[in-house]
Design a protein around this motif. Sequence first.
Motif, short mmCIF file in Angstrom:
data_model
loop_
_atom_site.label_atom_id
_atom_site.label_comp_id
_atom_site.label_asym_id
_atom_site.label_seq_id
_atom_site.Cartn_x
_atom_site.Cartn_y
_atom_site.Cartn_z
N TYR A 8 0.93 -1.53 -0.29
CA TYR A 8 0.20 0.27 -0.29
C TYR A 8 1.22 0.91 0.28
O TYR A 8 0.91 2.39 -0.05
CB TYR A 8 -0.71 -0.20 0.80
CG TYR A 8 -1.95 0.88 1.17
CD1 TYR A 8 -3.12 1.67 0.25
CD2 TYR A 8 -1.45 2.14 1.98
CE1 TYR A 8 -3.73 2.75 0.36
CE2 TYR A 8 -2.83 3.34 2.09
CZ TYR A 8 -3.23 3.96 1.45
OH TYR A 8 -4.59 4.57 1.52
N SER A 9 1.71 1.22 0.82
CA SER A 9 3.00 2.92 0.68
C SER A 9 3.06 2.71 -0.47
O SER A 9 3.90 3.79 -1.11
CB SER A 9 4.01 2.15 2.07
OG SER A 9 4.03 0.92 1.27
N GLU A 12 0.31 4.19 -2.71
CA GLU A 12 -1.04 5.57 -2.79
C GLU A 12 -0.81 6.43 -3.05
O GLU A 12 -1.73 7.58 -3.11
CB GLU A 12 -0.60 5.26 -1.06
CG GLU A 12 1.55 6.24 -0.28
CD GLU A 12 1.28 6.44 1.00
OE1 GLU A 12 0.70 6.25 1.68
OE2 GLU A 12 2.35 6.78 1.13
N LYS A 13 -0.26 6.43 -3.38
CA LYS A 13 -0.35 8.14 -4.56
C LYS A 13 -0.32 7.84 -5.85
O LYS A 13 0.02 8.71 -6.58
CB LYS A 13 1.61 8.66 -4.32
CG LYS A 13 2.10 8.73 -3.24
CD LYS A 13 2.77 10.57 -2.64
CE LYS A 13 3.62 10.39 -1.69
NZ LYS A 13 2.58 11.05 -0.88
N GLU A 29 -4.65 7.32 -1.59
CA GLU A 29 -3.80 8.20 -0.67
C GLU A 29 -4.75 8.93 -0.42
O GLU A 29 -5.33 9.57 0.80
CB GLU A 29 -2.92 9.26 -0.63
CG GLU A 29 -2.33 10.31 -1.09
CD GLU A 29 -1.34 10.12 -0.83
OE1 GLU A 29 -0.29 10.52 0.20
OE2 GLU A 29 -1.17 12.04 -1.51
N ASP A 32 -10.01 5.79 -0.60
CA ASP A 32 -9.72 4.51 0.93
C ASP A 32 -10.30 3.11 0.20
O ASP A 32 -10.67 3.38 -1.30
CB ASP A 32 -10.42 4.79 2.02
CG ASP A 32 -10.39 4.51 3.20
OD1 ASP A 32 -9.46 3.71 3.22
OD2 ASP A 32 -11.48 4.69 4.50
#
Length: 91
Positions: A8-9, A12-13, A29, A32
């Motif tokens: 996810y990290s 997220e962008k 981000e 959801d």
Amino acid sequence: MDDNIKLYSEIEKYEIININDGEKYSSIENNDIIIDDSGNMKSLILGDNKSGFSLFSKSDFFEVPWQFVKKIGARTVIIDVDNSIIKKNRL
């Protein structure tokens, strides 16, 4: 780590683009994801780009079932969903 796994990290962008109608949504981000008890992705929750920002009004959002996520690319999440399938809700 498996090459097919994205954290996810990392995503997220990524911007979200609906290839059905060309609509571009903000990055993950700013939206959801709904995940079930088993850890499976169930749907994306996307803010309505047209509603604008207001401190005094409710926000519209769309719920897109995960089955319509077609590809997670290098910098984008591609969805292919018709407006008739998207559930529109208001917070």
